[in-house]
Design a protein around this motif. Structure first.
Motif, short mmCIF file in Angstrom:
data_model
loop_
_atom_site.label_atom_id
_atom_site.label_comp_id
_atom_site.label_asym_id
_atom_site.label_seq_id
_atom_site.Cartn_x
_atom_site.Cartn_y
_atom_site.Cartn_z
N GLN A 107 -21.42 -30.26 11.03
CA GLN A 107 -21.75 -30.44 12.45
C GLN A 107 -21.65 -31.92 12.82
OE1 GLN A 107 -25.81 -29.75 13.63
NE2 GLN A 107 -25.21 -28.94 15.63
N GLY A 150 -26.28 -33.11 15.58
CA GLY A 150 -27.24 -32.04 15.82
C GLY A 150 -28.15 -31.90 14.64
N ARG A 151 -28.86 -30.80 14.60
CA ARG A 151 -29.90 -30.60 13.59
C ARG A 151 -29.38 -30.52 12.16
NH1 ARG A 151 -32.58 -27.83 17.81
NH2 ARG A 151 -34.75 -28.48 17.86
N ARG A 176 -18.33 -29.13 16.40
CA ARG A 176 -19.51 -28.41 16.92
C ARG A 176 -19.76 -27.22 16.00
NH1 ARG A 176 -20.32 -26.62 22.80
NH2 ARG A 176 -22.22 -26.03 21.70
N ASP A 177 -21.00 -26.91 15.77
CA ASP A 177 -21.28 -25.84 14.80
C ASP A 177 -20.71 -24.49 15.25
OD1 ASP A 177 -23.11 -25.28 16.81
OD2 ASP A 177 -24.83 -25.10 15.47
N ASP A 178 -20.63 -24.26 16.56
CA ASP A 178 -20.07 -22.98 17.08
C ASP A 178 -18.62 -22.76 16.63
OD1 ASP A 178 -21.87 -22.53 19.99
OD2 ASP A 178 -21.86 -24.44 18.93
N GLY A 207 -25.56 -23.11 10.26
CA GLY A 207 -26.65 -22.14 10.21
C GLY A 207 -26.09 -20.73 10.05
N ASN A 220 -27.17 -18.15 11.29
CA ASN A 220 -27.17 -17.50 12.61
C ASN A 220 -25.80 -17.60 13.29
OD1 ASN A 220 -28.35 -20.26 12.49
ND2 ASN A 220 -28.12 -20.21 14.70
N ALA A 249 -32.82 -26.54 7.34
CA ALA A 249 -32.65 -26.01 8.70
C ALA A 249 -33.14 -24.57 8.80
CB ALA A 249 -31.20 -26.14 9.19
N CYS A 268 -35.16 -21.45 10.06
CA CYS A 268 -35.71 -21.07 11.36
C CYS A 268 -35.74 -19.55 11.44
CB CYS A 268 -34.87 -21.64 12.49
SG CYS A 268 -33.12 -21.23 12.38
N ILE A 293 -33.71 -19.12 18.83
CA ILE A 293 -34.11 -19.72 17.56
C ILE A 293 -35.47 -20.37 17.72
CG2 ILE A 293 -33.57 -21.61 15.99
CD1 ILE A 293 -30.66 -21.04 16.50
N SER A 295 -38.51 -22.59 15.49
CA SER A 295 -39.00 -23.11 14.20
C SER A 295 -40.50 -23.30 14.25
CB SER A 295 -38.23 -24.34 13.72
OG SER A 295 -38.12 -25.29 14.71
#
Ligand code: ATP
Ligand code: MG
Length: 285
Positions: free
Chosen positions: A9, A12-13, A51-53, A70, A72, A90, A92, A158, A160
């Motif tokens: 990523q 971001g997280r 981007r993670d997407d 993630g 997810n 990470a 969640c 999401i 946490s």
């Protein structure tokens, strides 16, 4: 020579921990300004910042060979990629939340309700499995405000700590699934890239085991050594070294991080003194 391309990523997280993991594996990356790409100096790997997407799609297409993101996002995008490793950060949960004054019964509460989410696929699958029909409002961010602006009756997002939900007058009523960062791979790596991945996985394993274990040193009266050894089996067996005081020995071993508080009590009761617990950087069995 071949290089393995890894997607992480961009910001971001997950960004910091993903790079930290590579660094702990001894991979040196110099990318001060966060470009789109970076090449490691001492390992045949190239890092793509995305981007993670987009990571599942790039890994499916082979633009990247592997990626960190993630779980997810992997489920939501549903691409042809292989999850090869849980990474333990990470963490969640993905939960359903409703306005805090509503009275919640059970999942049937959601029958016919409008639910806002950025994860429609996961949510559709979940309600289909439970034979409940809902209307899904897909939005790409700020899901937590959807009920207060009248877009939806509930949200799926999401969570946490849950503080974002609370701040927006929502309460979490059901957990649909849990997620953490994972390493994914294209299912058809070339043998060269598979070999690089195997090397990386070997290093990750050494880092993980290092974190899960501690090095323990202690002094003990010789009469207690046998009992102490049975408490501290170590990787093969403990190392025992004589002390100048010949009734005592120094014992070295490895102990599971999760176990040591409990074992330390027992060691003290057996007469152990000068107990040191030291972190392990890497561990190879
Ligand atoms: P990008 O710009 O790359 O699309 P993003 O906004 O989609 O970033 P982040 O908010 O950085 O993503 O979250 C990345 C991942 O971190 C999530 O997909 C999820 O797996 C994990 N995560 C852990 N805790 C949380 C949390 N409290 N909120 C959101 N994501 C979390
Ligand atoms: Mg994203």
């Amino acid at each position: 020579m071949s290089t393995l391309k890894i997607a992480v990523q961009k910001s971001g997280r997950l960004s910091e921990k993903s790079l930290q993991l590579l660094e702990e594996c001894g991979i040196k990356i110099s990318n001060g300004e966060r470009k789109l790409k970076a090449v490691a100096q001492n390992f045949p790997i190239e890092i793509l910042f995305l981007r993670d997407d987009d990571i599942p799609q790039y890994v499916e297409q082979g633009v990247a060979d592997i990626g960190i993101l993630g779980e997810n996002e992997v489920w939501e995008k549903d691409k042809e990629v292989k999850i090869i490793q849980q990474l333990g950060f990470a963490g969640c949960r993905m939960s359903l939340a409703i306005p805090k004054d509503e009275i919640y019964t059970d999942l049937n509460y959601f029958e016919g309700k409008r639910i806002a989410t950025s994860y429609p696929k996961i949510l559709i699958d979940f309600f289909a499995k439970n034979n409940i029909s809902v209307f899904i409002e897909e939005i790409s961010g700020s899901v937590e405000i959807a009920t207060s602006i009248g877009l939806a009756d509930a949200v799926f997002d999401i969570v946490s700590t849950g503080s974002t939900l609370l701040m927006n007058g929502l309460k979490e009523v059901a957990t649909v699934t849990k997620s953490e960062a994972v390493l994914i791979s294209n299912p058809n790596l070339t043998p060269e890239n598979q070999a690089i991945l195997d090397k990386l996985l070997f290093r990750m394993q050494a880092v993980r085991e290092g974190k899960q274990n501690k090095y323990i040193l202690l002094n003990a009266p010789n009469s207690a050594i046998e009992k102490i050894c049975s408490l501290l089996p170590g990787m093969k067996s403990p190392t025992i070294l004589p002390l100048v005081n010949k009734d005592w020995s120094s014992l070295h071993s490895v102990i599971k991080e999760d176990d040591y508080w409990e074992i330390i009590e027992q060691l003290k009761n057996l007469g152990a003194e000068g107990i040191l617990i030291i972190p392990i950087e890497k561990m190879i069995r």
